[in-house]
Enzyme design. Structure first.
Site, PDB file in Angstrom:
ATOM      1  N   HIS A  93       0.883  -1.187   0.000  1.00  0.00           N
ATOM      2  CA  HIS A  93       0.000   0.000   0.000  1.00  0.00           C
ATOM      3  C   HIS A  93       0.915   1.231   0.000  1.00  0.00           C
ATOM      4  CE1 HIS A  93      -3.459   2.412   0.644  1.00  0.00           C
ATOM      5  NE2 HIS A  93      -3.815   2.055   1.862  1.00  0.00           N
ATOM      6  N   HIS A 104      -2.359  -2.425  -9.711  1.00  0.00           N
ATOM      7  CA  HIS A 104      -3.363  -1.829  -8.841  1.00  0.00           C
ATOM      8  C   HIS A 104      -4.601  -2.702  -8.851  1.00  0.00           C
ATOM      9  CE1 HIS A 104      -5.895   1.144  -6.902  1.00  0.00           C
ATOM     10  NE2 HIS A 104      -4.775   1.721  -6.526  1.00  0.00           N
ATOM     11  N   ASP A 164       2.708   5.422  -6.787  1.00  0.00           N
ATOM     12  CA  ASP A 164       3.967   5.330  -6.047  1.00  0.00           C
ATOM     13  C   ASP A 164       5.194   5.223  -6.932  1.00  0.00           C
ATOM     14  OD1 ASP A 164       2.882   5.400  -3.430  1.00  0.00           O
ATOM     15  OD2 ASP A 164       2.138   3.366  -3.719  1.00  0.00           O
TER      16      ASP A 164
HETATM   17  N1  CMC Z   1       5.042  -6.914 -10.164  1.00  0.00           N
HETATM   18  C1  CMC Z   1       4.935  -8.159 -10.716  1.00  0.00           C
HETATM   19  N2  CMC Z   1       3.810  -8.865 -10.781  1.00  0.00           N
HETATM   20  C2  CMC Z   1       2.703  -8.306 -10.278  1.00  0.00           C
HETATM   21  C3  CMC Z   1       2.708  -7.032  -9.696  1.00  0.00           C
HETATM   22  C4  CMC Z   1       3.926  -6.330  -9.646  1.00  0.00           C
HETATM   23  N3  CMC Z   1       4.009  -5.110  -9.110  1.00  0.00           N
HETATM   24  N4  CMC Z   1       1.466  -6.714  -9.279  1.00  0.00           N
HETATM   25  C5  CMC Z   1       0.712  -7.777  -9.584  1.00  0.00           C
HETATM   26  N5  CMC Z   1       1.452  -8.731 -10.201  1.00  0.00           N
HETATM   27  C6  CMC Z   1       0.966 -10.011 -10.733  1.00  0.00           C
HETATM   28  C7  CMC Z   1       0.618 -10.970  -9.608  1.00  0.00           C
HETATM   29  O1  CMC Z   1       1.728 -11.772  -9.264  1.00  0.00           O
HETATM   30  C8  CMC Z   1      -0.481 -11.779 -10.255  1.00  0.00           C
HETATM   31  O2  CMC Z   1       0.096 -12.665 -11.170  1.00  0.00           O
HETATM   32  P1  CMC Z   1      -0.549 -14.141 -11.409  1.00  0.00           P
HETATM   33  O3  CMC Z   1      -1.901 -13.863 -11.993  1.00  0.00           O
HETATM   34  O4  CMC Z   1       0.386 -14.839 -12.310  1.00  0.00           O
HETATM   35  O5  CMC Z   1      -0.647 -14.773 -10.046  1.00  0.00           O
HETATM   36  C9  CMC Z   1      -1.226 -10.738 -11.093  1.00  0.00           C
HETATM   37  O6  CMC Z   1      -0.258  -9.739 -11.412  1.00  0.00           O
HETATM   38  C10 CMC Z   1      -2.424 -10.098 -10.387  1.00  0.00           C
HETATM   39  O7  CMC Z   1      -1.935  -9.479  -9.205  1.00  0.00           O
HETATM   40  P2  CMC Z   1      -2.668  -9.537  -7.793  1.00  0.00           P
HETATM   41  O8  CMC Z   1      -1.638  -9.608  -6.721  1.00  0.00           O
HETATM   42  O9  CMC Z   1      -3.729 -10.599  -7.801  1.00  0.00           O
HETATM   43  O10 CMC Z   1      -3.388  -8.136  -7.800  1.00  0.00           O
HETATM   44  P3  CMC Z   1      -4.014  -7.414  -6.549  1.00  0.00           P
HETATM   45  O11 CMC Z   1      -5.118  -6.594  -7.058  1.00  0.00           O
HETATM   46  O12 CMC Z   1      -4.333  -8.381  -5.454  1.00  0.00           O
HETATM   47  O13 CMC Z   1      -2.807  -6.512  -5.988  1.00  0.00           O
HETATM   48  C11 CMC Z   1      -1.282  -4.713  -5.751  1.00  0.00           C
HETATM   49  C12 CMC Z   1      -2.642  -5.167  -6.302  1.00  0.00           C
HETATM   50  C13 CMC Z   1      -1.168  -3.213  -5.861  1.00  0.00           C
HETATM   51  C14 CMC Z   1      -1.188  -5.097  -4.250  1.00  0.00           C
HETATM   52  C15 CMC Z   1      -0.158  -5.425  -6.565  1.00  0.00           C
HETATM   53  O14 CMC Z   1      -0.242  -5.040  -7.920  1.00  0.00           O
HETATM   54  C16 CMC Z   1       1.232  -5.129  -6.019  1.00  0.00           C
HETATM   55  O15 CMC Z   1       1.659  -5.818  -5.073  1.00  0.00           O
HETATM   56  N6  CMC Z   1       1.951  -4.088  -6.562  1.00  0.00           N
HETATM   57  C17 CMC Z   1       3.248  -3.713  -6.057  1.00  0.00           C
HETATM   58  C18 CMC Z   1       3.095  -2.859  -4.817  1.00  0.00           C
HETATM   59  C19 CMC Z   1       2.595  -1.464  -5.134  1.00  0.00           C
HETATM   60  O16 CMC Z   1       3.102  -0.791  -6.024  1.00  0.00           O
HETATM   61  N7  CMC Z   1       1.620  -1.013  -4.345  1.00  0.00           N
HETATM   62  C20 CMC Z   1       1.065   0.334  -4.484  1.00  0.00           C
HETATM   63  C21 CMC Z   1      -0.365   0.313  -4.920  1.00  0.00           C
HETATM   64  S1  CMC Z   1      -0.969   1.922  -5.411  1.00  0.00           S
HETATM   65  C22 CMC Z   1      -0.940   2.935  -4.035  1.00  0.00           C
HETATM   66  C23 CMC Z   1      -1.600   2.416  -2.833  1.00  0.00           C
HETATM   67  O17 CMC Z   1      -2.656   1.769  -2.885  1.00  0.00           O
HETATM   68  O18 CMC Z   1      -1.060   2.631  -1.764  1.00  0.00           O
END
Ligand code: CMC
Length: 428
Positions: free
Chosen positions: A268, A307, A363
């Site tokens: 986050h 996201h 971010d």
């Molecule tokens: N790098 C590589 N792979 C990723 C990433 C990433 N940053 N984000 C998602 N994926 C992959 C994930 O491994 C999954 O792959 P698979 O379908 O093969 O298992 C797929 O994309 C879907 O991801 P998810 O984890 O199911 O998506 P989510 O909606 O649960 O998570 C998120 C969203 C923001 C937590 C995630 O994208 C992430 O961890 N990003 C990196 C951390 C980040 O930048 N966070 C800031 C978010 S924006 C500001 C805020 O909210 O604070």
């Protein structure tokens, strides 16, 4: 006209149920009538991580993730970032409309009257290790504020709620700056109420022996725009924490400490810090292909990408990217920008990221601007928490006054054992 209902057939019993649809949703409690027999508890919905569940109705922030739209109270984020100020946006988020001139003046005056913190707060900040993470200090300091304002627990009283909102907006920059100054071993600097919200924060962060501190107007404006962009983001992890904890009717300081703790996590608000560390670790454009390969084999995340809601682009990231040029004109170009731009270029062409609809989020570029403003990396989550305070408070106010809300208490699907016979210690 088509009926606004959903008909569900339970194939276990052959029975059909007609359930009303309101605002494109069904109410989960309407599923409870679906039973195999009179003894059955009734159907529930299962949704770990709330991927498809609305927990509230809201009139604060609108996001269309497929089209990359973000609006506060109906106003597009780009217009607010271009024409407004953080305190005006804070008023808008809290009260649902743009303030008139005298209303904004009163709001600004009230908030600046509450920027000082009790001297005892400095004492307990002094108790932290100098190496303590500033976000840990801020989370604790916000929680501690509830002990200074015991009347805040009267959450049913609108006037009491309003005063805590003003206090929290006034004091957050002070607590944040004090956490930084404690890390550095510097004396604490009093707020300067003649300065703007962002200007006063920079003064409390960086003023040393000078009588007055005046930041560069372009940098001060850039910080104010960053504050606008981070002010609210509907039902994200920390807003959900604010609402869930606040739903027990605890005081807003305690609820907000929980929200800030949720923000601290690297998935986050801690992501901005993680992005900067990632860029530094990559070190050079030539190392990017190797790094991307590791991400694709699951050895880590590309921080600042992806996201839950935005599946096209994050409009905040676009605004920040454009704003970076204005900042670097004053401060000189951040060398990490080249790595970030190339990382983005490669990732946006790569099938792994394209297929999963992973784009830069807020971010990805914000940290480079904070760094240009001389803000240390471990302060980045705190920089997110300062403006998000108003979002949390607007969400809290809406939750408290929503007749449909009750204490947040999810159900579970229990899969563990039952009725086990207790085994005495010597027989295990
Ligand atoms: N790098 C590589 N792979 C990723 C990433 C990433 N940053 N984000 C998602 N994926 C992959 C994930 O491994 C999954 O792959 P698979 O379908 O093969 O298992 C797929 O994309 C879907 O991801 P998810 O984890 O199911 O998506 P989510 O909606 O649960 O998570 C998120 C969203 C923001 C937590 C995630 O994208 C992430 O961890 N990003 C990196 C951390 C980040 O930048 N966070 C800031 C978010 S924006 C500001 C805020 O909210 O604070």
């Amino acid at each position: 006209m088509a009926k606004e209902t959903l008909t569900i057939t339970d194939n276990r019993t052959g029975k059909a149920y007609e359930i009303p649809i309101t605002h494109g949703t069904v109410n989960a409690i309407d599923l409870r009538q679906i039973k195999v027999d009179a003894e059955d508890f009734g159907m529930m919905s299962y949704d770990p991580a709330f991927k498809n569940t609305a927990s509230c109705t809201s009139r604060i922030t609108y996001i269309d993730g497929d089209r990359g739209i973000l609006e506060y109270r109906g106003y597009p984020i780009a217009d607010l970032a271009e024409q407004s100020t953080f305190l005006e946006v804070a008023y808008l988020l809290m009260y649902g409309r743009l303030p008139k001139k005298d209303e904004l003046a009163g709001w600004t005056r009230d908030i600046s009257m509450h920027t000082l913190v009790h001297e005892n707060i400095k004492k307990f900040i002094d108790g932290f290790q100098h190496s303590a993470h500033p976000m840990g200090m801020v989370v604790s300091a916000v929680a501690a504020l509830s002990t200074f304002y015991p009347e805040a627990k009267n959450v049913a009283d609108p006037a009491v709620r309003r005063l805590q909102v003003i206090r929290l907006l006034g004091k957050m920059p002070t607590l944040a700056a004090y956490a930084h100054r404690h890390s550095m071993g510097w004396h604490y600097v009093h707020p300067d109420n003649e300065l703007s919200y962002a200007g006063n924060f920079l003064s409390m962060m960086f003023r040393m022996t000078e009588r007055e501190y005046h930041s560069n107007p372009a940098l001060e404006r850039a910080l104010d725009v960053l504050f606008i962009l981070h002010a609210d983001h509907e039902q994200n992890c920390s807003a959900n924490a604010m609402r869930a904890v606040g739903s027990s009717h605890v005081d807003p300081y305690s609820a907000m400490a929980a929200a800030a703790a949720a923000l601290y996590g690297p998935l986050h608000g801690g992501a901005n810090e993680a992005v900067l560390r990632m860029l530094e670790q990559i070190g050079s454009v030539k190392n990017i292909p190797d790094f991307i390969k590791k991400v694709k084999t699951g050895e880590g995340l590309l921080m600042g990408f992806g996201h839950r809601i935005y599946k096209n682009y994050d409009p905040r990231a676009n605004i920040i990217k454009r704003m970076a040029d204005n900042v670097f004109e004053v401060t000189g170009r951040n060398p990490l920008l080249d790595i970030a731009l190339e990382l983005e270029r490669i990732a946006l062409q790569d099938e792994y990221f394209v297929k999963r609809k992973l784009y830069p989020n807020v971010d990805f570029y914000s940290g480079m601007i904070y760094q240009a403003l001389r803000i240390p990396t471990d302060m980045f989550p705190v920089m997110f928490a300062i403006p998000r305070t108003v979002g949390w408070l607007a969400q809290w106010e809406e939750m408290i006054t929503d007749q449909e809300q009750k204490i947040a208490r999810p159900r579970q699907v229990y899969l563990g054992g039952r009725g086990e016979a207790y085994v005495p210690m010597n027989k295990r």
